[in-house]
Scaffold this motif. Structure first.
Motif, PDB file in Angstrom:
ATOM      1  N   TYR A 105       3.794 -20.882 -31.730  1.00 54.15           N
ATOM      2  CA  TYR A 105       3.051 -19.768 -31.145  1.00 54.15           C
ATOM      3  C   TYR A 105       2.968 -18.565 -32.079  1.00 54.15           C
ATOM      4  CZ  TYR A 105       3.150 -22.021 -26.507  1.00 54.15           C
ATOM      5  OH  TYR A 105       2.968 -22.874 -25.445  1.00 54.15           O
ATOM      6  N   TYR A 106       3.893 -18.450 -33.017  1.00 54.31           N
ATOM      7  CA  TYR A 106       3.986 -17.266 -33.875  1.00 54.31           C
ATOM      8  C   TYR A 106       3.109 -17.406 -35.120  1.00 54.31           C
ATOM      9  CZ  TYR A 106       8.165 -16.984 -30.963  1.00 54.31           C
ATOM     10  OH  TYR A 106       9.025 -16.963 -29.901  1.00 54.31           O
ATOM     11  N   LEU A 107       2.892 -16.301 -35.807  1.00 50.05           N
ATOM     12  CA  LEU A 107       2.197 -16.346 -37.087  1.00 50.05           C
ATOM     13  C   LEU A 107       3.212 -16.541 -38.203  1.00 50.05           C
ATOM     14  CD1 LEU A 107      -0.162 -16.144 -38.992  1.00 50.05           C
ATOM     15  CD2 LEU A 107      -0.032 -13.643 -38.845  1.00 50.05           C
ATOM     16  N   TRP A 108       3.222 -17.732 -38.768  1.00 49.89           N
ATOM     17  CA  TRP A 108       4.017 -18.025 -39.953  1.00 49.89           C
ATOM     18  C   TRP A 108       3.035 -18.235 -41.103  1.00 49.89           C
ATOM     19  CZ3 TRP A 108       7.706 -22.325 -37.644  1.00 49.89           C
ATOM     20  CH2 TRP A 108       8.562 -21.720 -36.712  1.00 49.89           C
ATOM     21  N   ASP A 109       3.404 -17.813 -42.307  1.00 58.38           N
ATOM     22  CA  ASP A 109       2.480 -18.027 -43.420  1.00 58.38           C
ATOM     23  C   ASP A 109       2.323 -19.528 -43.672  1.00 58.38           C
ATOM     24  OD1 ASP A 109       4.442 -19.004 -45.398  1.00 58.38           O
ATOM     25  OD2 ASP A 109       5.138 -16.937 -45.513  1.00 58.38           O
ATOM     26  N   GLY A 110       1.244 -19.886 -44.365  1.00 55.11           N
ATOM     27  CA  GLY A 110       0.887 -21.283 -44.534  1.00 55.11           C
ATOM     28  C   GLY A 110       1.990 -22.167 -45.073  1.00 55.11           C
ATOM     29  N   TRP A 123       4.741 -22.668 -42.468  1.00 54.86           N
ATOM     30  CA  TRP A 123       4.245 -23.526 -41.388  1.00 54.86           C
ATOM     31  C   TRP A 123       4.241 -24.978 -41.830  1.00 54.86           C
ATOM     32  CZ3 TRP A 123       0.055 -26.782 -40.528  1.00 54.86           C
ATOM     33  CH2 TRP A 123      -0.302 -27.020 -39.206  1.00 54.86           C
ATOM     34  N   ARG A 124       3.716 -25.226 -43.033  1.00 46.74           N
ATOM     35  CA  ARG A 124       3.657 -26.593 -43.567  1.00 46.74           C
ATOM     36  C   ARG A 124       5.054 -27.180 -43.741  1.00 46.74           C
ATOM     37  NH1 ARG A 124       2.399 -26.064 -49.431  1.00 46.74           N
ATOM     38  NH2 ARG A 124       4.604 -25.475 -49.323  1.00 46.74           N
ATOM     39  N   ASP A 125       5.957 -26.427 -44.353  1.00 44.10           N
ATOM     40  CA  ASP A 125       7.291 -26.937 -44.635  1.00 44.10           C
ATOM     41  C   ASP A 125       8.083 -27.171 -43.351  1.00 44.10           C
ATOM     42  OD1 ASP A 125       6.608 -26.804 -47.293  1.00 44.10           O
ATOM     43  OD2 ASP A 125       7.783 -25.006 -47.728  1.00 44.10           O
ATOM     44  N   PHE A 126       7.814 -26.340 -42.337  1.00 42.89           N
ATOM     45  CA  PHE A 126       8.462 -26.552 -41.046  1.00 42.89           C
ATOM     46  C   PHE A 126       8.119 -27.938 -40.514  1.00 42.89           C
ATOM     47  CE2 PHE A 126       7.851 -26.495 -36.410  1.00 42.89           C
ATOM     48  CZ  PHE A 126       9.147 -26.277 -35.990  1.00 42.89           C
ATOM     49  N   TYR A 127       6.831 -28.277 -40.523  1.00 44.35           N
ATOM     50  CA  TYR A 127       6.420 -29.569 -39.987  1.00 44.35           C
ATOM     51  C   TYR A 127       6.816 -30.731 -40.898  1.00 44.35           C
ATOM     52  CZ  TYR A 127       3.979 -27.516 -36.060  1.00 44.35           C
ATOM     53  OH  TYR A 127       3.694 -26.865 -34.897  1.00 44.35           O
ATOM     54  N   PHE A 128       6.873 -30.508 -42.197  1.00 45.91           N
ATOM     55  CA  PHE A 128       7.366 -31.547 -43.089  1.00 45.91           C
ATOM     56  C   PHE A 128       8.808 -31.907 -42.714  1.00 45.91           C
ATOM     57  CE2 PHE A 128       4.525 -30.991 -47.126  1.00 45.91           C
ATOM     58  CZ  PHE A 128       3.448 -31.438 -46.394  1.00 45.91           C
ATOM     59  N   ARG A 129       9.620 -30.876 -42.445  1.00 43.54           N
ATOM     60  CA  ARG A 129      11.013 -31.158 -42.082  1.00 43.54           C
ATOM     61  C   ARG A 129      11.099 -31.824 -40.706  1.00 43.54           C
ATOM     62  NH1 ARG A 129      15.957 -27.569 -40.446  1.00 43.54           N
ATOM     63  NH2 ARG A 129      17.607 -29.071 -40.896  1.00 43.54           N
ATOM     64  N   CYS A 175      -6.052  -5.605 -37.577  1.00 44.52           N
ATOM     65  CA  CYS A 175      -4.620  -5.765 -37.296  1.00 44.52           C
ATOM     66  C   CYS A 175      -3.788  -5.970 -38.556  1.00 44.52           C
ATOM     67  CB  CYS A 175      -4.407  -6.948 -36.353  1.00 44.52           C
ATOM     68  SG  CYS A 175      -4.838  -8.550 -37.081  1.00 44.52           S
ATOM     69  N   GLN A 176      -4.424  -6.349 -39.655  1.00 46.68           N
ATOM     70  CA  GLN A 176      -3.724  -6.627 -40.919  1.00 46.68           C
ATOM     71  C   GLN A 176      -2.665  -7.722 -40.753  1.00 46.68           C
ATOM     72  OE1 GLN A 176      -2.438  -2.952 -42.853  1.00 46.68           O
ATOM     73  NE2 GLN A 176      -4.129  -1.832 -41.891  1.00 46.68           N
ATOM     74  N   PHE A 177      -2.844  -8.538 -39.706  1.00 47.70           N
ATOM     75  CA  PHE A 177      -1.921  -9.644 -39.422  1.00 47.70           C
ATOM     76  C   PHE A 177      -0.478  -9.158 -39.380  1.00 47.70           C
ATOM     77  CE2 PHE A 177      -5.715 -11.503 -41.383  1.00 47.70           C
ATOM     78  CZ  PHE A 177      -6.101 -12.360 -40.366  1.00 47.70           C
ATOM     79  N   ILE A 178      -0.306  -8.009 -38.735  1.00 45.16           N
ATOM     80  CA  ILE A 178       1.007  -7.371 -38.679  1.00 45.16           C
ATOM     81  C   ILE A 178       2.029  -8.234 -37.947  1.00 45.16           C
ATOM     82  CG2 ILE A 178       0.645  -6.080 -36.533  1.00 45.16           C
ATOM     83  CD1 ILE A 178       2.238  -4.688 -39.762  1.00 45.16           C
ATOM     84  N   CYS A 179       1.542  -9.115 -37.069  1.00 48.92           N
ATOM     85  CA  CYS A 179       2.454  -9.978 -36.313  1.00 48.92           C
ATOM     86  C   CYS A 179       3.189 -10.954 -37.219  1.00 48.92           C
ATOM     87  CB  CYS A 179       1.714 -10.719 -35.205  1.00 48.92           C
ATOM     88  SG  CYS A 179       0.306 -11.679 -35.785  1.00 48.92           S
ATOM     89  N   ASP A 225       6.868 -10.476 -37.835  1.00 53.08           N
ATOM     90  CA  ASP A 225       7.825 -10.768 -36.759  1.00 53.08           C
ATOM     91  C   ASP A 225       7.741 -12.255 -36.440  1.00 53.08           C
ATOM     92  OD1 ASP A 225       8.726  -7.990 -36.114  1.00 53.08           O
ATOM     93  OD2 ASP A 225       6.600  -7.726 -35.648  1.00 53.08           O
ATOM     94  N   PRO A 226       8.332 -13.110 -37.270  1.00 54.27           N
ATOM     95  CA  PRO A 226       8.160 -14.558 -37.121  1.00 54.27           C
ATOM     96  C   PRO A 226       8.786 -15.146 -35.875  1.00 54.27           C
ATOM     97  CG  PRO A 226       9.819 -14.073 -38.789  1.00 54.27           C
ATOM     98  CD  PRO A 226       9.171 -12.761 -38.425  1.00 54.27           C
ATOM     99  N   ASP A 227       9.550 -14.352 -35.136  1.00 55.18           N
ATOM    100  CA  ASP A 227      10.100 -14.797 -33.866  1.00 55.18           C
ATOM    101  C   ASP A 227       9.714 -13.812 -32.756  1.00 55.18           C
ATOM    102  OD1 ASP A 227      11.528 -17.093 -32.976  1.00 55.18           O
ATOM    103  OD2 ASP A 227      13.263 -15.855 -32.498  1.00 55.18           O
ATOM    104  N   GLY A 228       8.632 -13.054 -32.999  1.00 51.47           N
ATOM    105  CA  GLY A 228       8.159 -12.089 -32.020  1.00 51.47           C
ATOM    106  C   GLY A 228       8.765 -10.711 -32.203  1.00 51.47           C
ATOM    107  N   LEU A 229       8.099  -9.701 -31.623  1.00 54.94           N
ATOM    108  CA  LEU A 229       8.543  -8.309 -31.707  1.00 54.94           C
ATOM    109  C   LEU A 229       9.264  -7.925 -30.419  1.00 54.94           C
ATOM    110  CD1 LEU A 229       8.474  -5.485 -33.085  1.00 54.94           C
ATOM    111  CD2 LEU A 229       6.288  -5.105 -31.903  1.00 54.94           C
ATOM    112  N   PRO A 230      10.579  -7.693 -30.471  1.00 59.77           N
ATOM    113  CA  PRO A 230      11.327  -7.374 -29.249  1.00 59.77           C
ATOM    114  C   PRO A 230      10.924  -6.014 -28.663  1.00 59.77           C
ATOM    115  CG  PRO A 230      12.797  -8.059 -31.033  1.00 59.77           C
ATOM    116  CD  PRO A 230      11.457  -7.801 -31.646  1.00 59.77           C
TER     117      PRO A 230
END
Length: 310
Positions: free
Chosen positions: A14-19, A22-28, A191-195, A198-203
């Motif tokens: 659901y979060y914005l992770w850089d490419g 994101w890719r390496d997460f799914y590779f693992r 928005c400058q992709f400011i989110c 916060d790769p786990d959301g902004l508390p």
């Protein structure tokens, strides 16, 4: 005692992770995670798609080579013609199954096999039957459902593939406006992709500094992390066929391993909760919705009552 067999699935990030992240997460996930099903795709904000899009094909190839079944997610809110075209193109062209996370996709999916994501409000068996009659073969139930409602649906539709949101910050709302950008003095259009910072959301916290919610772009999520690790046995025995883990910025391979170990009866739920707190430290756990209490509540079966509440 080993419970009935239930598959593990991984929902979309659901979060914005850089490419590359994101890719390496799914590779693992492909190489190491004990999950059978993986749902991919931008679900929250269409502006984020260009971060992951260059890597989608290689991620799918890696996941499928590892024996994972891949489903592609639609957006949770379609507000622009550009977004409408993206959904139409996805449903028309995809060789993979599609998960609908917004009612706008259902008309396009009618008559073809598809799944329903947890952002669609399926609260009773009548709704589930209607969706199944239109082609849905799997429904991931919303995280706010109590166990009594889940049991009723399992009893009403034996043999149907129901999935339960069992780990992750709970998606509570989505808006056409971006509170995440607004909190940083920006607008949604600029928005400058400011989110992405916060790769786990902004508390968010209340005026007296209590944790309240988490912002994720246009999405509002729970501050606590839903953890149903020690609550699954009765539901699986009643016919629940899949358990969904929602990716957080933590060791999801370890999270999946703990869920699999408990589901297979090789570890006690209480012991696994202690280990889960190490895999996702500093985050409160909750299971209140399942027990007909406020969602942020933790209903304990034993010594883990304080887990995540520090």
């Amino acid at each position: 005692m080993k419970m009935k067999r239930a598959a593990l699935s991984l929902g979309p990030v659901y979060y914005l992770w850089d490419g590359p992240k994101w890719r390496d997460f799914y590779f693992r996930i492909a190489d190491e995670a004990a999950v059978e099903y993986v749902t991919l795709g931008e679900t929250v904000c269409s502006k984020r798609q260009h971060f992951s899009e260059p890597h989608v094909a290689e991620v799918i190839e890696r996941l499928e080579a590892a024996g994972k079944e891949v489903t592609l997610s639609t957006l949770a809110m379609v507000t622009l013609e550009r977004e409408s075209r993206q959904v139409r193109d996805l449903i028309r062209d995809s060789v993979h199954a599609v998960e609908a996370n917004d009612l706008s996709a259902l008309g396009l999916l009618k008559g073809q096999p598809h799944s329903i994501g947890p952002l669609v409000n399926v609260y009773n068996a009548a709704t589930a039957r209607t969706l199944a009659a239109r082609g849905a073969n799997t429904i991931c139930l919303p995280p706010e459902l109590p166990a009594t409602s889940v049991h009723r649906m399992l009893e009403a539709m034996p043999g149907f593939s129901f999935e339960l949101f069992a780990f992750g910050r709970m998606p509570l709302a989505i808006s056409a406006r971006c509170a995440h950008a607004r909190s940083k003095g920006l607008t949604k259009d600029n928005c400058q992709f400011i989110c992405g910072g916060d790769p786990d959301g902004l508390p968010l916290r209340t005026l007296d500094r209590q944790s309240f919610l988490v912002l994720n772009g246009v999405q509002t999520m729970s501050s606590s992390c839903a953890v149903l690790l020690d609550d699954l046995a009765p539901l699986v025995d009643a016919g629940l066929s899949r358990i969904r883990l929602s990716p957080q910025d933590c060791d999801m391979v370890r999270v999946a391993a703990l869920y699999r170990t408990v589901l297979d009866g090789r570890m006690d739920g209480e012991e696994a909760l202690v280990e889960l707190a190490k895999a996702y430290p500093g985050v409160r756990f909750s299971n209140g919705f399942l027990h007909q209490q406020e969602g942020a509540a933790w209903v304990s079966r034993g010594r883990s009552a304080g887990l995540g509440h520090g």
